[in-house]
Design an enzyme around this catalytic site. Structure first.
Site, PDB file in Angstrom:
ATOM      1  N   GLN A   1       4.222   2.452  12.202  1.00 16.36           N
ATOM      2  CA  GLN A   1       3.775   3.830  11.948  1.00 16.36           C
ATOM      3  C   GLN A   1       2.440   3.922  11.205  1.00 16.36           C
ATOM      4  O   GLN A   1       1.876   5.022  11.104  1.00 16.36           O
ATOM      5  CB  GLN A   1       4.866   4.638  11.215  1.00 16.36           C
ATOM      6  CG  GLN A   1       5.177   4.187   9.782  1.00 16.36           C
ATOM      7  CD  GLN A   1       6.187   3.039   9.709  1.00 16.36           C
ATOM      8  OE1 GLN A   1       6.433   2.347  10.694  1.00 16.36           O
ATOM      9  NE2 GLN A   1       6.753   2.828   8.534  1.00 16.36           N
TER      10      GLN A   1
ATOM     11  N   LEU B   1      -6.410   9.972   0.142  1.00 13.29           N
ATOM     12  CA  LEU B   1      -6.329   8.980  -0.945  1.00 13.29           C
ATOM     13  C   LEU B   1      -6.067   7.565  -0.409  1.00 13.29           C
ATOM     14  O   LEU B   1      -6.578   6.589  -0.950  1.00 13.29           O
ATOM     15  CB  LEU B   1      -5.235   9.369  -1.948  1.00 13.29           C
ATOM     16  CG  LEU B   1      -5.509  10.613  -2.796  1.00 13.29           C
ATOM     17  CD1 LEU B   1      -4.311  10.916  -3.694  1.00 13.29           C
ATOM     18  CD2 LEU B   1      -6.769  10.422  -3.638  1.00 13.29           C
ATOM     19  N   GLY B   2      -5.276   7.475   0.662  1.00 12.48           N
ATOM     20  CA  GLY B   2      -5.001   6.167   1.260  1.00 12.48           C
ATOM     21  C   GLY B   2      -6.280   5.520   1.757  1.00 12.48           C
ATOM     22  O   GLY B   2      -6.502   4.321   1.582  1.00 12.48           O
ATOM     23  N   LYS B   3      -7.133   6.352   2.348  1.00 11.46           N
ATOM     24  CA  LYS B   3      -8.410   5.851   2.860  1.00 11.46           C
ATOM     25  C   LYS B   3      -9.309   5.386   1.702  1.00 11.46           C
ATOM     26  O   LYS B   3      -9.928   4.316   1.775  1.00 11.46           O
ATOM     27  CB  LYS B   3      -9.095   6.986   3.650  1.00 11.46           C
ATOM     28  CG  LYS B   3     -10.193   6.513   4.542  1.00 11.46           C
ATOM     29  CD  LYS B   3     -10.794   7.669   5.335  1.00 11.46           C
ATOM     30  CE  LYS B   3     -12.133   7.227   5.886  1.00 11.46           C
ATOM     31  NZ  LYS B   3     -12.842   8.328   6.565  1.00 11.46           N
TER      32      LYS B   3
ATOM     33  N   TYR C   1      -4.709   2.016   9.849  1.00 12.37           N
ATOM     34  CA  TYR C   1      -5.535   0.836   9.553  1.00 12.37           C
ATOM     35  C   TYR C   1      -6.604   0.611  10.622  1.00 12.37           C
ATOM     36  O   TYR C   1      -7.697   0.142  10.320  1.00 12.37           O
ATOM     37  CB  TYR C   1      -4.648  -0.410   9.387  1.00 12.37           C
ATOM     38  CG  TYR C   1      -3.812  -0.366   8.129  1.00 12.37           C
ATOM     39  CD1 TYR C   1      -4.416  -0.291   6.875  1.00 12.37           C
ATOM     40  CD2 TYR C   1      -2.431  -0.371   8.182  1.00 12.37           C
ATOM     41  CE1 TYR C   1      -3.661  -0.227   5.711  1.00 12.37           C
ATOM     42  CE2 TYR C   1      -1.657  -0.306   7.021  1.00 12.37           C
ATOM     43  CZ  TYR C   1      -2.282  -0.237   5.793  1.00 12.37           C
ATOM     44  OH  TYR C   1      -1.535  -0.167   4.648  1.00 12.37           O
TER      45      TYR C   1
ATOM     46  N   ASP D   1       3.276  -1.967   9.361  1.00 13.76           N
ATOM     47  CA  ASP D   1       4.422  -1.401  10.071  1.00 13.76           C
ATOM     48  C   ASP D   1       3.896  -0.531  11.213  1.00 13.76           C
ATOM     49  O   ASP D   1       2.780   0.002  11.119  1.00 13.76           O
ATOM     50  CB  ASP D   1       5.255  -0.539   9.097  1.00 13.76           C
ATOM     51  CG  ASP D   1       6.077  -1.396   8.144  1.00 13.76           C
ATOM     52  OD1 ASP D   1       6.538  -2.465   8.571  1.00 13.76           O
ATOM     53  OD2 ASP D   1       6.225  -0.993   6.975  1.00 13.76           O
TER      54      ASP D   1
ATOM     55  N   GLY E   1      -2.103  12.931   2.699  1.00 17.27           N
ATOM     56  CA  GLY E   1      -2.887  13.888   3.489  1.00 17.27           C
ATOM     57  C   GLY E   1      -4.167  14.332   2.804  1.00 17.27           C
ATOM     58  O   GLY E   1      -4.892  15.182   3.307  1.00 17.27           O
TER      59      GLY E   1
ATOM     60  N   VAL F   1       0.863  -1.186   0.000  1.00 19.60           N
ATOM     61  CA  VAL F   1       0.000   0.000   0.000  1.00 19.60           C
ATOM     62  C   VAL F   1       0.899   1.236   0.000  1.00 19.60           C
ATOM     63  O   VAL F   1       1.727   1.406   0.902  1.00 19.60           O
ATOM     64  CB  VAL F   1      -0.917   0.024   1.247  1.00 19.60           C
ATOM     65  CG1 VAL F   1      -1.806   1.259   1.226  1.00 19.60           C
ATOM     66  CG2 VAL F   1      -1.750  -1.256   1.318  1.00 19.60           C
TER      67      VAL F   1
END
Lengths: 176, 176
Positions: free
Chosen positions: A151, A124-126, A156, A149, A121, A113
């Site tokens: 951090q 987009l990750g969500k 998640y 990981d 920020g 990912v």
């Protein structure tokens, strides 16, 4: 900035095991301003990803380089590939990526990912992760796993991922 | 009781991504005595597993029943399937099973590891797991993962599996 909803045909629920959904391009964010340029950001599902573009994206977040031939095999044998991209000066730029392995039935595991630092920020990750979950759920896959990981554990957790539920532990074997 | 070594052609290292090793039957334990019967125990790799036999084996260890159609899809889309069996009164009996999903390149995840209660304590679980690792290593897969229930964590530790290395956590998402 506008997040567009992505709708899918409900018939995808009845997909055969080897039939994969392929979506070339869905508009995700319209008229996003970056470095005095107005760009659109798109998401694609199970569409071809250029290996050099992916390497560039992974370089941007400082990941260790991997042999392109092995990356190619890994993509070919991933159950689901999601990529996020935009066009800058008419050139396609890969800015987000994730993939999952799966038995197409019960279990899936999410790997690699990544969101380009210039586009972190923005949520987009969500979007990427929610889309992965949505796609896997279309196949009625109920155990969605990943290895986080330290951090990114919080990230998640916010998406509903649990650590060690009922004492179940993620374990790793590496060659010596 | 004799454990036989299983040798493989070193050319398997150069296997193409879609080419799978298939071994029908390797003698694992010769002349094992069970209930006044002398039986041989065999291992097979990527060979067809009867769905009802698998269901019977999972029943024997008290697992929740799963729809056979979904089990079929899961087996079809597993990268590696190992089964252990014997013949009792000329009838094939499945006594051990494990499978792995993988991208055939970097990562694999092991699922559904099971040994029939009548055959536990013989070291078959260890043989099964070592064989999985061996097979995955033939494909140069270096990250071998699994999710262990609390009561089997010690077993996997003995095989060299690590919990949360460098703080990496196994995480799960389940539908509500």
């Amino acid at each position: 900035m506008v997040f567009w909803n992505i709708f899918f045909n409900p018939n995808h629920n009845n997909k055969k095991s080897n039939q994969k959904l392929n979506i070339e391009k869905v508009l995700l964010i319209k008229n996003f301003s970056q470095n005095n340029k107005i760009i659109n950001i798109y998401l694609s599902i199970n569409n071809e990803v250029n290996l050099y573009d992916l390497e560039k994206l992974c370089d941007a977040v400082g990941w260790v380089r991997r042999p392109l031939k092995k990356v190619k095999t890994a993509l070919e044998n991933s159950f689901l590939i999601i990529s996020i991209f935009c066009y800058i000066n008419n050139k396609k730029k890969l800015i987000g990526f994730a993939r999952a392995t799966s038995d197409n039935s019960f279990n899936a595991t999410i790997w690699d990912v990544v969101i380009h630092p210039d586009f972190q920020g923005l949520g987009l990750g969500k979007v990427l992760m929610n889309q992965i979950i949505k796609q896997l759920r279309l196949y009625d896959i109920s155990t969605i796993t990943l290895f986080a990981d330290p951090q990114v554990i919080k990230f998640y957790r916010h998406l509903g991922f649990l650590i060690d539920p009922d004492g179940v532990k993620g374990m790793f074997w590496y060659p010596l």
